[in-house]
Design a protein around this motif. Structure first.
Motif, PDB file in Angstrom:
ATOM      1  N   ALA A  79      23.228   8.644 -13.300  1.00  0.00           N
ATOM      2  CA  ALA A  79      22.694   9.934 -13.043  1.00  0.00           C
ATOM      3  C   ALA A  79      22.847  10.732 -13.967  1.00  0.00           C
ATOM      4  N   ASP A  80      23.985  10.567 -15.035  1.00  0.00           N
ATOM      5  CA  ASP A  80      24.129  11.388 -16.196  1.00  0.00           C
ATOM      6  C   ASP A  80      23.246  10.997 -17.162  1.00  0.00           C
ATOM      7  N   MET A  81      22.586   9.897 -17.150  1.00  0.00           N
ATOM      8  CA  MET A  81      21.577   9.303 -18.152  1.00  0.00           C
ATOM      9  C   MET A  81      20.222   9.603 -17.676  1.00  0.00           C
ATOM     10  N   GLY A  82      20.010  10.541 -16.700  1.00  0.00           N
ATOM     11  CA  GLY A  82      18.699  10.901 -16.050  1.00  0.00           C
ATOM     12  C   GLY A  82      18.226   9.766 -15.214  1.00  0.00           C
ATOM     13  N   ILE A  83      18.919   9.007 -14.793  1.00  0.00           N
ATOM     14  CA  ILE A  83      18.162   7.912 -13.609  1.00  0.00           C
ATOM     15  C   ILE A  83      18.322   8.660 -12.186  1.00  0.00           C
ATOM     16  N   GLU A  84      17.426   8.867 -11.640  1.00  0.00           N
ATOM     17  CA  GLU A  84      17.426   9.580 -10.333  1.00  0.00           C
ATOM     18  C   GLU A  84      17.280   8.673  -9.250  1.00  0.00           C
ATOM     19  N   THR A  85      16.503   7.391  -9.615  1.00  0.00           N
ATOM     20  CA  THR A  85      16.130   6.575  -8.500  1.00  0.00           C
ATOM     21  C   THR A  85      16.984   5.252  -8.585  1.00  0.00           C
ATOM     22  N   PHE A  86      17.673   4.887  -7.518  1.00  0.00           N
ATOM     23  CA  PHE A  86      18.610   3.659  -7.337  1.00  0.00           C
ATOM     24  C   PHE A  86      18.260   3.077  -6.293  1.00  0.00           C
ATOM     25  N   LEU A  87      18.047   1.807  -6.226  1.00  0.00           N
ATOM     26  CA  LEU A  87      17.925   0.692  -5.261  1.00  0.00           C
ATOM     27  C   LEU A  87      19.184   0.033  -5.116  1.00  0.00           C
ATOM     28  N   LEU A  88      19.828  -0.224  -3.715  1.00  0.00           N
ATOM     29  CA  LEU A  88      20.925  -1.132  -3.381  1.00  0.00           C
ATOM     30  C   LEU A  88      20.399  -2.430  -2.990  1.00  0.00           C
ATOM     31  N   LYS A  89      20.806  -3.535  -3.700  1.00  0.00           N
ATOM     32  CA  LYS A  89      20.263  -4.863  -3.067  1.00  0.00           C
ATOM     33  C   LYS A  89      20.901  -5.064  -1.986  1.00  0.00           C
ATOM     34  N   PRO A  90      20.460  -5.799  -0.928  1.00  0.00           N
ATOM     35  CA  PRO A  90      18.994  -6.109  -0.989  1.00  0.00           C
ATOM     36  C   PRO A  90      18.154  -5.079  -0.321  1.00  0.00           C
ATOM     37  N   TYR A  91      17.093  -4.616  -1.517  1.00  0.00           N
ATOM     38  CA  TYR A  91      16.262  -3.551  -0.791  1.00  0.00           C
ATOM     39  C   TYR A  91      14.887  -4.196  -0.095  1.00  0.00           C
ATOM     40  N   THR A  92      14.195  -3.204   0.683  1.00  0.00           N
ATOM     41  CA  THR A  92      13.178  -3.801   1.318  1.00  0.00           C
ATOM     42  C   THR A  92      11.875  -3.612   0.395  1.00  0.00           C
ATOM     43  N   LEU A  93      10.892  -3.951   0.782  1.00  0.00           N
ATOM     44  CA  LEU A  93       9.645  -3.876   0.038  1.00  0.00           C
ATOM     45  C   LEU A  93       9.195  -2.439   0.058  1.00  0.00           C
ATOM     46  N   LYS A  94       9.326  -1.908   1.339  1.00  0.00           N
ATOM     47  CA  LYS A  94       8.996  -0.563   1.604  1.00  0.00           C
ATOM     48  C   LYS A  94       9.941   0.580   0.520  1.00  0.00           C
ATOM     49  N   GLU A  95      11.120   0.143   0.624  1.00  0.00           N
ATOM     50  CA  GLU A  95      12.027   0.932  -0.313  1.00  0.00           C
ATOM     51  C   GLU A  95      11.542   0.832  -1.819  1.00  0.00           C
ATOM     52  N   LEU A  96      11.222  -0.311  -2.418  1.00  0.00           N
ATOM     53  CA  LEU A  96      10.742  -0.590  -3.680  1.00  0.00           C
ATOM     54  C   LEU A  96       9.531   0.271  -3.962  1.00  0.00           C
ATOM     55  N   LEU A  97       8.443   0.110  -2.926  1.00  0.00           N
ATOM     56  CA  LEU A  97       7.252   0.491  -3.005  1.00  0.00           C
ATOM     57  C   LEU A  97       7.281   2.216  -3.048  1.00  0.00           C
ATOM     58  N   THR A  98       8.254   2.665  -2.177  1.00  0.00           N
ATOM     59  CA  THR A  98       8.236   4.179  -2.033  1.00  0.00           C
ATOM     60  C   THR A  98       9.044   4.656  -3.561  1.00  0.00           C
ATOM     61  N   SER A  99      10.164   3.904  -3.923  1.00  0.00           N
ATOM     62  CA  SER A  99      10.681   4.131  -5.041  1.00  0.00           C
ATOM     63  C   SER A  99       9.488   4.204  -6.310  1.00  0.00           C
ATOM     64  N   LEU A 100       8.975   3.206  -6.558  1.00  0.00           N
ATOM     65  CA  LEU A 100       7.948   3.282  -7.571  1.00  0.00           C
ATOM     66  C   LEU A 100       7.064   4.315  -7.591  1.00  0.00           C
ATOM     67  N   HIS A 101       6.290   4.648  -6.383  1.00  0.00           N
ATOM     68  CA  HIS A 101       5.398   5.762  -5.985  1.00  0.00           C
ATOM     69  C   HIS A 101       6.075   7.047  -6.663  1.00  0.00           C
ATOM     70  N   SER A 102       7.336   7.302  -6.250  1.00  0.00           N
ATOM     71  CA  SER A 102       7.719   8.538  -6.431  1.00  0.00           C
ATOM     72  C   SER A 102       8.136   8.641  -7.830  1.00  0.00           C
ATOM     73  N   VAL A 103       8.401   7.775  -8.471  1.00  0.00           N
ATOM     74  CA  VAL A 103       8.804   7.713 -10.016  1.00  0.00           C
ATOM     75  C   VAL A 103       7.654   7.834 -10.742  1.00  0.00           C
ATOM     76  N   ILE A 104       6.453   6.988 -10.439  1.00  0.00           N
ATOM     77  CA  ILE A 104       5.247   7.329 -11.187  1.00  0.00           C
ATOM     78  C   ILE A 104       4.856   8.334 -11.008  1.00  0.00           C
TER      79      ILE A 104
END
Length: 165
Positions: A134-159
């Motif tokens: 978070a201090d490095m500016g990483i706002e999005t974190f996925l905890l494994k195992p993650y779902t496809l929906k979590e991955l796609l949602t995270s990508l969509h929001s970061v992009i």
């Protein structure tokens, strides 16, 4: 609404049969929801030392209109990023890897491009690692195992993240 049938014989082994009901309405709704999160051909760098995770992420992302390249550790990630820096939209980075860990690799990527978009992921992240990310500016974190929906949602929001000046 399902059941498990187990058959075990000494010296022969054990068989498990799982019987689960199919719910077409639920399946259709999930597919429609995920279709809304499809990409537009963006290139994603998937960095993970586990080949199975790389392959699943790669296949899943390609199914939802993303292009992918992969790296097995931080050293390879830096090399791949340097090679495709102007094309990569997001780096999906595992934090715990051999050779060069994810946090160190992220620092190197940020030196190459201070505006690099990164999604950090881990199955064993400590609070100090999360705080450091978070201090490095990483706002999005996925905890494994993650779902496809979590991955796609995270990508969509970061992009689609817009930086305010």
């Amino acid at each position: 609404e399902g059941f498990i049938y187990v058959n075990s014989e000494v010296g022969k082994g054990t068989e498990f049969h799982l019987y689960l009901p199919l719910n077409e309405r639920r399946k259709m709704q999930r597919t429609e929801d995920l279709a809304l999160l499809s990409g537009n051909g963006e290139l994603i760098l998937v960095v993970d030392d586990e080949t199975a995770i790389q392959q699943i992420a790669e296949t899943s992302l390609q199914d939802y209109n993303y292009r992918t390249i992969t790296a097995s550790d931080g050293v390879e990630a830096i090399a791949r990023y340097a090679e495709h820096k102007n094309e990569i939209s997001v780096v999906l980075m595992d934090l715990l890897m051999p050779s060069l860990d994810g946090l160190t690799a992220i620092r190197a990527l940020q030196r190459l491009n201070p505006e690099v978009k990164i999604i950090a992921m881990s199955g064993f992240a400590s609070n100090s690692q999360l705080a450091e990310a978070a201090d490095m500016g990483i706002e999005t974190f996925l905890l494994k195992p993650y779902t496809l929906k979590e991955l796609l949602t995270s990508l969509h929001s970061v992009i689609n993240l817009k930086y305010e000046v």
